[in-house]
Design a protein around this motif. Structure first.
Motif, short mmCIF file in Angstrom:
data_model
loop_
_atom_site.label_atom_id
_atom_site.label_comp_id
_atom_site.label_asym_id
_atom_site.label_seq_id
_atom_site.Cartn_x
_atom_site.Cartn_y
_atom_site.Cartn_z
N GLY A 161 0.83 -1.20 0.00
CA GLY A 161 0.00 0.00 0.00
C GLY A 161 0.87 1.25 0.00
O GLY A 161 1.76 1.39 0.84
N GLN A 179 4.33 4.54 -9.36
CA GLN A 179 3.34 3.48 -9.56
C GLN A 179 3.71 2.62 -10.76
O GLN A 179 3.55 1.39 -10.73
CB GLN A 179 1.94 4.10 -9.76
N ARG A 183 4.40 -1.36 -10.42
CA ARG A 183 3.52 -2.24 -11.20
C ARG A 183 4.34 -3.16 -12.11
O ARG A 183 4.08 -4.36 -12.18
CB ARG A 183 2.55 -1.40 -12.04
N ARG A 198 -1.51 -1.23 -4.28
CA ARG A 198 -2.51 -0.17 -4.21
C ARG A 198 -1.82 1.18 -4.03
O ARG A 198 -1.09 1.40 -3.05
CB ARG A 198 -3.47 -0.43 -3.03
N TRP A 199 -2.04 2.07 -4.98
CA TRP A 199 -1.54 3.44 -4.89
C TRP A 199 -2.73 4.38 -4.70
O TRP A 199 -3.72 4.31 -5.44
CB TRP A 199 -0.78 3.82 -6.16
N THR A 200 -2.62 5.27 -3.72
CA THR A 200 -3.68 6.24 -3.44
C THR A 200 -3.07 7.64 -3.43
O THR A 200 -2.02 7.86 -2.83
CB THR A 200 -4.34 5.97 -2.07
N GLY A 228 -4.97 2.64 -12.40
CA GLY A 228 -5.36 1.99 -11.16
C GLY A 228 -5.03 2.78 -9.91
O GLY A 228 -5.19 2.27 -8.79
N ASP A 230 -5.86 5.25 -7.09
CA ASP A 230 -7.09 5.72 -6.44
C ASP A 230 -6.90 7.19 -6.06
O ASP A 230 -6.17 7.51 -5.12
CB ASP A 230 -7.36 4.87 -5.20
N THR A 255 -0.76 0.81 5.08
CA THR A 255 0.38 1.29 4.28
C THR A 255 1.61 1.47 5.15
O THR A 255 1.50 1.84 6.33
CB THR A 255 0.05 2.62 3.58
#
Length: 449
Positions: A161, A179, A183, A198-200, A228, A230, A255
């Motif tokens: 995270g 990211q 990935r 998961r990247w926010t 992808g 967020d 995270t």
């Protein structure tokens, strides 16, 4: 001989020193450049260093090579006494010295702005220095390695995270480029579930990069969400622990990586002058001079420079473009202060902004034209090559881009900072931390405020 002291070796300080070296007559004045680093850093490409696209040395220019006559004083300017015309400097070995001056140009730059958020200073990382960029790359790769070596799903979720706080240029570029790295790196870890990554990206503002306009902000949002990432707007960080981040919308994200890019604030030396400030920035006139103090100039991130081309009362943004162009005006006016000449006002024509989203994606607004996609990426890279501070940097940056295109990412850790806490406070105040006097200095500056 007269003495011109320059504080800072960023875009403003370095460029000012270069101009003065060209324009000063032989024996007219001595230039003393006060800086803890012996290089100038091309900050806009830090996210590409973190992503491994560029090598760290490609975006630095050595001062000893580029400056012929200016004398480097390796230290941090801590206090400017306007009455005595003297600057107190904490040298990198811990000694304190005082530099008398006839003219001083204050371009100390900025550090990451933080707020009183529980856990922020202990657990968040920044993207303002070369050390932070190098650390973030190592840290991100290490998280994937550790996640792949664990069978604990909860631990994997925490390590996979990533949270970026700040929807400005730095935050968007950092999230976009890193990211892509993480990935693509998943292919090296076949036992790790790709769905865990998961990247926010969060920001309290209603739009990403509002300075670029609604259209380009929306284009950037589309690229990020398609990958992808967020993106949550109108939201910020409420608290932070070693393994989780609580947001103001009530969500808690697992995270171990929070990257804080929510704005900057001037370095503490600005407040030591005791003159008027605006949101921490030194108030100066359109001639970059501090009102009522002849021969004292401020520019760049640390100064609130009137924007004569904008709405009445507006000030110039904290951008590299402004700092570099203000440096020429500051150099001319420093000479005018020595010679008794006429001061010039700083006016500018906006060249536009560019934002590299990694791969073939970018958004750009050169001369008011909205561009996105590969064309914008071409413009973005061309802009960086034109504005890099030396031919050596341009050559290395171009070579790194070609090498990355041809060979891809090595995906390895350098571990230069593995024994460092690598917090915001640690890496952005490294010169003063090294002397063991950081707390004492902070208290002194706080007392003056």
């Amino acid at each position: 001989m007269a003495r011109i002291a320059i504080v800072g070796s960023g875009f403003g300080g370095y460029s000012c020193a270069r101009h003065l070296e060209r324009w000063l007559k032989p024996g007219e004045a001595e230039i003393v450049l006060i800086t803890p680093k012996d290089y100038t850093l091309y900050v806009p490409l830090l996210p590409q260093v973190a992503a491994g696209v560029l090598q760290p040395r490609s975006i630095v220019t050595p001062l000893h090579v580029r400056l012929r006559d200016a004398k480097l004083l390796p230290g941090v300017a801590m206090d400017v006494d306007l009455d005595r015309r003297s600057c107190e400097v904490l040298k990198i070995n811990g000694d304190v010295t005082h530099v008398p001056f006839d003219v001083i140009v204050l371009a100390p730059g900025s550090i990451t702005r933080t707020f009183d958020i529980p856990g922020l200073k202990e657990h968040a990382r920044g993207m303002k220095t070369l050390a932070e960029a190098v650390y973030l790359r190592d840290h991100s790769i290490a998280q994937l390695e550790l996640a792949a070596s664990s069978s604990d799903l909860a631990e994997q979720a925490v390590r996979c995270g990533f949270l970026v706080v700040g929807g400005g240029y730095s935050g968007v570029e950092t999230a976009a480029t890193l990211q892509l790295v993480t990935r693509s790196a998943l292919a090296r870890f076949p036992d790790l579930d790709p769905g865990l990554l998961r990247w926010t990206l969060i920001d309290i503002a209603p739009r990403l990069m509002p300075e670029l306009g609604e259209q380009l902000g929306a284009d950037a949002m589309r690229v990020l969400t398609k990958r992808g990432i967020d993106v949550r707007l109108g939201v910020t960080l409420e608290s932070l622990t070693a393994g989780s981040a609580k947001l103001t919308d009530g969500a808690t994200l697992p995270t171990n990586t929070v990257i804080w890019t929510a704005g900057v604030t001037p370095r503490p030396v600005v407040s030591s002058l005791g003159t008027e400030t605006l949101k921490g920035r030194l108030v100066v006139g359109a001639d970059l001079q501090v009102p009522g103090h002849d021969g004292v100039f401020g520019l760049g991130d640390a100064a609130a420079v009137p924007d004569l081309t904008g709405p009445p009362g507006s000030v110039c943004g904290q951008t590299a473009q402004h700092a570099e162009r203000q440096a020429a005006t500051a150099a001319r006016n420093a000479l005018a202060a020595l010679r008794g000449g006429r001061m010039r006002y700083y006016r500018h024509r906006d060249l536009g902004m560019v934002v590299d989203l990694g791969g073939m994606d970018a958004v750009a607004r050169p001369f008011g034209m909205d561009l996105s996609g590969p064309v914008a990426q071409l413009v973005t890279r061309g802009y960086h090559l034109l504005t890099a501070p030396s031919g050596r940097s341009r050559f290395r940056i171009s070579g790194d881009w070609l090498m990355n295109l041809a060979a891809g990412d090595d995906l390895m850790r350098l571990d230069f900072l593995k024994d460092s806490p690598s917090t915001l406070e640690e890496l952005e105040n490294m010169p003063t931390r090294m002397t063991g006097r950081y707390e004492q200095i902070s208290q002194t500056v706080g007392h003056r405020q």
